[in-house]
Design a protein around this motif. Structure first.
Motif, PDB file in Angstrom:
ATOM      1  N   ILE A 171      -4.086   0.647  -2.297  1.00 33.24           N
ATOM      2  CA  ILE A 171      -3.350  -0.570  -2.634  1.00 33.24           C
ATOM      3  C   ILE A 171      -2.608  -0.299  -3.944  1.00 33.24           C
ATOM      4  O   ILE A 171      -3.224   0.092  -4.945  1.00 33.24           O
ATOM      5  CB  ILE A 171      -4.321  -1.756  -2.780  1.00 33.24           C
ATOM      6  N   SER A 172      -1.274  -0.454  -3.914  1.00 37.01           N
ATOM      7  CA  SER A 172      -0.489  -0.058  -5.090  1.00 37.01           C
ATOM      8  C   SER A 172       0.124  -1.240  -5.834  1.00 37.01           C
ATOM      9  O   SER A 172       0.577  -1.094  -6.972  1.00 37.01           O
ATOM     10  CB  SER A 172       0.619   0.917  -4.681  1.00 37.01           C
ATOM     11  N   TRP A 173       0.156  -2.400  -5.198  1.00 36.94           N
ATOM     12  CA  TRP A 173       0.805  -3.555  -5.839  1.00 36.94           C
ATOM     13  C   TRP A 173       0.311  -4.838  -5.188  1.00 36.94           C
ATOM     14  O   TRP A 173       0.086  -4.885  -3.992  1.00 36.94           O
ATOM     15  CB  TRP A 173       2.321  -3.418  -5.683  1.00 36.94           C
ATOM     16  N   THR A 226       0.857  -1.189   0.000  1.00 35.99           N
ATOM     17  CA  THR A 226       0.000   0.000   0.000  1.00 35.99           C
ATOM     18  C   THR A 226       0.889   1.232   0.000  1.00 35.99           C
ATOM     19  O   THR A 226       1.976   1.237   0.577  1.00 35.99           O
ATOM     20  CB  THR A 226      -0.928   0.045   1.226  1.00 35.99           C
ATOM     21  N   GLU A 244      -7.970  -4.652  -4.518  1.00 33.84           N
ATOM     22  CA  GLU A 244      -7.596  -4.392  -5.911  1.00 33.84           C
ATOM     23  C   GLU A 244      -6.694  -3.161  -5.945  1.00 33.84           C
ATOM     24  O   GLU A 244      -6.842  -2.252  -5.119  1.00 33.84           O
ATOM     25  CB  GLU A 244      -8.838  -4.125  -6.769  1.00 33.84           C
ATOM     26  N   ILE A 245      -5.800  -3.115  -6.912  1.00 38.10           N
ATOM     27  CA  ILE A 245      -4.913  -1.960  -7.058  1.00 38.10           C
ATOM     28  C   ILE A 245      -5.757  -0.712  -7.307  1.00 38.10           C
ATOM     29  O   ILE A 245      -6.674  -0.723  -8.126  1.00 38.10           O
ATOM     30  CB  ILE A 245      -3.903  -2.207  -8.194  1.00 38.10           C
TER      31      ILE A 245
END
Ligand SMILES: [Zn+2]
Length: 395
Positions: free
Chosen positions: A33-35, A28, A326-327
């Motif tokens: 959420i980034s990845w 995060t 989810e991203i």
């Protein structure tokens, strides 16, 4: 602020198909959420915090769509301070107001209900009790509210309304006001079933719901007095645009009946799990987990479906950016595991047999809020938080 959550065991994405993560690690960054990927790909030095969950289960933070917030972290109904912060210890990371009807001396005139909704909405824009997001400011529908009124408050950020407490002559009398609210971008929840407290409104029947067409049938399993089984069936089969909210402070037998009907008619996506607290039933910090456990252990929903009904389904009905792993989604996550002493070995198995899981970690808005719940048992798999030394951080 970047956090890496590693060694994730099972997971629930929150999507309708019941999927799990495509990997065992989540990063995060900046509150989202980034990845998503594998633990072996995570560079520990690149993150401020590493959360090793040792094979525990990760789910989106629970979203309770029926909470009676007022102002601050205080409920006048049960004279309890700090109840919202306590709900975070039960895995609830967002709540949605079902109207500020418990505010002492609340107004009932048009100007007053508008002002109350706007004030409540504004007061939680940046105030996060225990880190949770409070979607507050649900206008209490009264006769006389017009399109212009709803446009006015929607322009000021209000997007929620509650039908059932106004001075209408009959439940069907809500129809034109609910239609006006919906036309102007407001999600409307309609009280369902018998009155909640002495002196409150008469029963809201399935006929009224099907005529008024709210977005959400609030506590369709009763708050706490339920509709008949025939009415339940008609709401599921004839109210296809109406979400079915099953609350902990309602009738459990009726909630299970709705779950049976929803699965029978392929309407699971309309099921929302919520608490309807604080009310006469009380303040229930574990209310969401309890409702999931009761629905999963006694009814036809699986624990996985119970979590989806408490996260992704709610996000879909209310158009929220939380509720799914989810991203790009809000970094609201909960780590769960079977509690020490349970005959189950993981969080979902515990829920399926009716045990309340241990909450091992709660993250909201990309910030770790707790790694030891004061309200649940100890999780079997311990969560470990480490902070890489500054000199090892790779910029
Ligand atoms: Zn309520």
């Amino acid at each position: 602020m970047s956090i890496a959550i590693i060694n994730i065991g099972d997971s629930v994405l929150g999507t309708r198909n019941g999927a799990s993560l495509g990997g065992d690690a989540i990063v995060t960054d900046g509150g989202v959420i980034s990845w998503i990927g594998d633990t072996s790909q995570v560079n520990p030095g690149a993150h401020e915090e590493i959360i090793d969950v040792a094979g525990a289960t990760v789910i989106p933070g629970l979203i309770d769509s029926h909470v009676h917030s007022t102002f601050g972290d205080y409920t006048p109904r049960q004279n309890t301070i700090g109840f919202l912060e306590s709900y975070v210890h039960g895995g609830t990371t967002s709540v949605i107001s079902a109207s500020e009807v418990h505010v002492p001396g609340r107004p009932t005139d048009v100007a007053g209900v508008k002002a109350l909704a706007v004030a409540a909405n504004r007061c939680y824009q940046t105030y996060r009790p225990g880190g949770m997001r409070v979607h507050a400011g649900s206008i209490i529908l009264e006769p006389g509210l017009t399109d212009a009124d709803f446009r006015d408050i929607n322009d000021q950020g209000v997007w929620l309304a509650k039908a059932g407490f106004g001075a209408f002559q009959s439940p069907e009398g809500y129809a034109p006001v609910v239609a006006a609210a919906k036309r102007n971008g407001i999600k409307v929840m309609f009280h369902t079933g018998g009155g909640s407290i002495a002196g409150s409104l008469s029963k809201i029947t399935v006929d009224a719901l099907l005529e008024v067409r709210p977005n959400i049938s609030g506590h369709c399993n009763g708050g706490p007095t339920a509709l008949s089984r025939d009415e339940n069936r008609r709401l599921v089969t004839d109210g296809l645009d109406i979400a079915l909210q099953l609350v902990h402070a309602g009738n459990l037998r009726s909630a299970i009946h709705y779950a049976e009907l929803a699965l029978e008619h392929d309407q699971f996506h309309r099921i929302l799990i919520a608490t309807d607290t604080p009310t006469g039933t009380g303040v229930i910090p574990l209310g969401m987990l309890r409702q999931i456990a009761e629905m999963a252990s006694l009814g036809p929903l699986t624990a996985r479906q119970g979590i989806i009904a408490s996260t992704g389904n709610v996000a879909d009905v209310y158009d929220l950016n939380a509720g799914k792993l989810e991203i790009g989604r809000d970094a609201d996550l909960v780590v769960l595991d079977a509690p020490v002493g349970s005959s189950a070995d993981d969080a979902l198995s515990a829920l399926d047999i009716g045990d309340i899981p241990g909450v091992g970690c709660v993250i909201t808005d990309g910030v770790v809020r707790l790694t030891k719940s004061r309200n649940t048992p100890t999780p079997k798999r311990p969560v470990t938080v480490t902070h890489p030394a500054p000199e090892t951080v790779i910029v």
